[in-house]
Write a protein that holds these residues in place. Structure first.
Motif, mmCIF file in Angstrom:
data_model
loop_
_atom_site.group_PDB
_atom_site.id
_atom_site.type_symbol
_atom_site.label_atom_id
_atom_site.label_comp_id
_atom_site.label_asym_id
_atom_site.label_seq_id
_atom_site.Cartn_x
_atom_site.Cartn_y
_atom_site.Cartn_z
ATOM 1 N N MET A 1 3.533 -16.404 -7.615
ATOM 2 C CA MET A 1 4.291 -15.426 -7.381
ATOM 3 C C MET A 1 4.228 -15.129 -5.740
ATOM 4 O O MET A 1 3.272 -15.213 -5.125
ATOM 5 C CB MET A 1 3.819 -13.844 -7.786
ATOM 6 N N ILE A 2 5.539 -15.035 -5.049
ATOM 7 C CA ILE A 2 5.622 -14.925 -3.590
ATOM 8 C C ILE A 2 5.889 -13.311 -3.140
ATOM 9 O O ILE A 2 6.868 -12.959 -3.807
ATOM 10 C CB ILE A 2 6.517 -15.661 -3.059
ATOM 11 N N ILE A 3 4.957 -12.797 -2.295
ATOM 12 C CA ILE A 3 5.400 -11.442 -2.097
ATOM 13 C C ILE A 3 5.723 -11.312 -0.688
ATOM 14 O O ILE A 3 5.132 -11.839 0.196
ATOM 15 C CB ILE A 3 3.970 -10.385 -2.475
ATOM 16 N N LEU A 4 7.116 -10.691 -0.310
ATOM 17 C CA LEU A 4 7.351 -10.451 0.969
ATOM 18 C C LEU A 4 7.704 -8.963 1.077
ATOM 19 O O LEU A 4 8.513 -8.519 0.609
ATOM 20 C CB LEU A 4 8.458 -11.098 1.255
ATOM 21 N N CYS A 5 7.023 -8.166 1.867
ATOM 22 C CA CYS A 5 7.176 -6.755 2.136
ATOM 23 C C CYS A 5 6.830 -6.329 3.574
ATOM 24 O O CYS A 5 6.231 -7.092 4.164
ATOM 25 C CB CYS A 5 6.221 -6.072 1.007
ATOM 26 N N GLU A 6 7.072 -4.999 3.803
ATOM 27 C CA GLU A 6 7.074 -4.429 5.173
ATOM 28 C C GLU A 6 5.570 -3.973 5.437
ATOM 29 O O GLU A 6 5.368 -4.265 6.618
ATOM 30 C CB GLU A 6 7.802 -2.953 5.079
ATOM 31 N N ASP A 7 4.820 -3.604 4.671
ATOM 32 C CA ASP A 7 3.395 -3.153 5.152
ATOM 33 C C ASP A 7 2.224 -3.451 3.923
ATOM 34 O O ASP A 7 2.759 -3.774 2.726
ATOM 35 C CB ASP A 7 3.626 -1.785 5.495
ATOM 36 N N LEU A 8 1.037 -3.100 4.137
ATOM 37 C CA LEU A 8 -0.001 -3.345 3.525
ATOM 38 C C LEU A 8 0.016 -2.639 2.075
ATOM 39 O O LEU A 8 -0.412 -2.874 1.276
ATOM 40 C CB LEU A 8 -1.308 -2.937 4.068
ATOM 41 N N GLN A 9 0.626 -1.198 2.341
ATOM 42 C CA GLN A 9 0.650 -0.317 1.123
ATOM 43 C C GLN A 9 1.905 -0.961 0.053
ATOM 44 O O GLN A 9 1.385 -0.842 -1.034
ATOM 45 C CB GLN A 9 1.205 1.149 1.613
ATOM 46 N N GLN A 10 2.851 -1.444 0.565
ATOM 47 C CA GLN A 10 3.840 -2.253 -0.158
ATOM 48 C C GLN A 10 2.985 -3.394 -1.088
ATOM 49 O O GLN A 10 3.397 -3.578 -2.051
ATOM 50 C CB GLN A 10 4.805 -2.526 0.495
ATOM 51 N N ARG A 11 2.454 -4.133 -0.147
ATOM 52 C CA ARG A 11 1.606 -5.188 -0.706
ATOM 53 C C ARG A 11 0.744 -5.009 -1.687
ATOM 54 O O ARG A 11 0.517 -5.721 -2.749
ATOM 55 C CB ARG A 11 0.958 -6.150 0.465
ATOM 56 N N THR A 12 -0.183 -3.963 -1.435
ATOM 57 C CA THR A 12 -0.932 -3.616 -2.324
ATOM 58 C C THR A 12 -0.384 -2.984 -3.773
ATOM 59 O O THR A 12 -0.708 -3.342 -4.959
ATOM 60 C CB THR A 12 -2.013 -2.310 -1.826
ATOM 61 N N PHE A 13 0.565 -2.444 -3.651
ATOM 62 C CA PHE A 13 1.405 -1.741 -4.892
ATOM 63 C C PHE A 13 2.093 -2.948 -5.578
ATOM 64 O O PHE A 13 1.774 -3.106 -6.882
ATOM 65 C CB PHE A 13 2.552 -0.939 -4.281
ATOM 66 N N LEU A 14 2.542 -3.979 -5.030
ATOM 67 C CA LEU A 14 3.106 -4.957 -5.673
ATOM 68 C C LEU A 14 1.912 -5.822 -6.195
ATOM 69 O O LEU A 14 2.364 -6.423 -7.321
ATOM 70 C CB LEU A 14 3.912 -6.264 -4.644
ATOM 71 N N THR A 15 0.943 -6.104 -5.593
ATOM 72 C CA THR A 15 -0.232 -6.967 -6.238
ATOM 73 C C THR A 15 -0.684 -6.381 -7.586
ATOM 74 O O THR A 15 -0.824 -7.011 -8.474
ATOM 75 C CB THR A 15 -1.379 -7.202 -4.946
ATOM 76 N N ARG A 16 -1.021 -5.084 -7.299
ATOM 77 C CA ARG A 16 -1.733 -4.377 -8.441
ATOM 78 C C ARG A 16 -0.622 -4.432 -9.462
ATOM 79 O O ARG A 16 -1.009 -4.444 -10.932
ATOM 80 C CB ARG A 16 -2.141 -3.136 -7.873
ATOM 81 N N THR A 17 0.799 -3.953 -9.440
ATOM 82 C CA THR A 17 1.861 -3.624 -10.442
ATOM 83 C C THR A 17 1.970 -5.384 -11.109
ATOM 84 O O THR A 17 1.900 -5.280 -12.474
ATOM 85 C CB THR A 17 2.848 -3.504 -9.754
ATOM 86 N N LEU A 18 2.011 -6.144 -10.377
ATOM 87 C CA LEU A 18 2.233 -7.522 -10.854
ATOM 88 C C LEU A 18 1.032 -7.972 -11.636
ATOM 89 O O LEU A 18 1.018 -8.541 -12.856
ATOM 90 C CB LEU A 18 2.366 -8.530 -9.815
ATOM 91 N N ALA A 19 -0.146 -7.644 -11.393
ATOM 92 C CA ALA A 19 -1.279 -8.068 -12.037
ATOM 93 C C ALA A 19 -1.560 -7.281 -13.267
ATOM 94 O O ALA A 19 -1.758 -7.891 -14.430
ATOM 95 C CB ALA A 19 -2.688 -7.591 -11.108
ATOM 96 N N LYS A 20 -1.029 -5.966 -13.228
ATOM 97 C CA LYS A 20 -0.863 -5.240 -14.577
ATOM 98 C C LYS A 20 0.232 -5.751 -15.618
ATOM 99 O O LYS A 20 -0.154 -5.648 -16.633
ATOM 100 C CB LYS A 20 -0.551 -3.621 -14.197
ATOM 101 N N LEU A 21 1.243 -6.545 -14.804
ATOM 102 C CA LEU A 21 2.286 -7.078 -15.787
ATOM 103 C C LEU A 21 1.796 -8.297 -16.182
ATOM 104 O O LEU A 21 2.500 -8.983 -17.021
ATOM 105 C CB LEU A 21 3.313 -7.165 -15.071
ATOM 106 N N GLY A 22 0.587 -8.751 -15.915
ATOM 107 C CA GLY A 22 0.002 -10.093 -16.548
ATOM 108 C C GLY A 22 0.006 -11.271 -15.421
ATOM 109 O O GLY A 22 -0.326 -12.327 -16.006
ATOM 110 N N PHE A 23 0.443 -10.921 -14.291
ATOM 111 C CA PHE A 23 0.502 -12.063 -13.458
ATOM 112 C C PHE A 23 -1.024 -12.250 -12.798
ATOM 113 O O PHE A 23 -1.599 -11.366 -12.561
ATOM 114 C CB PHE A 23 1.615 -12.013 -12.326
ATOM 115 N N GLU A 24 -1.404 -13.492 -12.242
ATOM 116 C CA GLU A 24 -2.529 -13.764 -11.748
ATOM 117 C C GLU A 24 -2.540 -13.582 -10.329
ATOM 118 O O GLU A 24 -1.980 -14.506 -9.536
ATOM 119 C CB GLU A 24 -3.105 -15.168 -12.209
#
Length: 125
Positions: A1-24
Motif C-alpha cells: 500500500m502506498i500512502i501519500l498525504c499532507e501531514d503526520l496526522q493524516q499518515r497516522t490515521f491512514l496507517t492505523r485505519t488500513l491496519a485495522k482493515l487487515g493490511f500489513e
C-alpha cells in the motif's frame, strides 16, 4: 500500500485505519512528508502524478494500492478531484480509471472528526 498525504496526522490515521482493515503496516510505503515549508496540499498535488506513474508501472505485476489524502479546506471536494485530474493530464497521464486501485480521500471536516466518527463518538447525520 502506498500512502501519500499532507501531514503526520493524516499518515497516522491512514496507517492505523488500513491496519485495522487487515493490511500489513510493514508493507506500506509512506511517501515522505513535506519538509515543513510550503503547503501540504500543494505537495500532495505535485507528487500525485509521480506516484500514479510509479503505481501504474508496478500494479500489473504486484498487488498494490495507492491511497491519497488531502484536506478539502475552503475548496469543494469536487474541485480537489478536478485539480488532481488536471495534474495527471499536465503530466501526460490518463486520469484515474474506475478499476484502478487508487483511493482519494478528501475530508471536508477536520481529520479529528473522522477519527471520532470511526470510533463511534459522533452521531451520523
Amino acid at each position: 500500500m502506498i500512502i501519500l498525504c499532507e501531514d503526520l496526522q493524516q499518515r497516522t490515521f491512514l496507517t492505523r485505519t488500513l491496519a485495522k482493515l487487515g493490511f500489513e503496516p510493514k508493507r506500506f510505503r509512506r511517501i515522505a512528508l513535506p519538509a515543513g515549508k510550503g503547503s501540504g496540499e500543494q505537495y500532495v498535488r505535485e507528487q500525485f502524478p509521480v506516484e500514479v506513474k510509479a503505481f501504474r508501472s508496478r500494479a500489473a505485476r504486484m498487488q498494490l494500492g495507492l491511497v491519497v489524502m488531502m484536506d478539502a479546506d475552503a475548496q469543494s471536494v469536487q474541485s480537489h478531484y478536478l485539480q488532481l485530474d488536471a495534474m495527471l493530464q499536465s503530466s501526460l497521464l490518463p486520469i484515474r480509471a474506475a478499476n484502478e486501485r487508487i483511493a482519494i480521500l478528501i475530508p471536508k471536516w477536520n481529520i479529528e472528526t473522522w477519527i471520532h466518527f470511526l470510533f463511534g463518538d459522533v452521531e451520523r447525520t
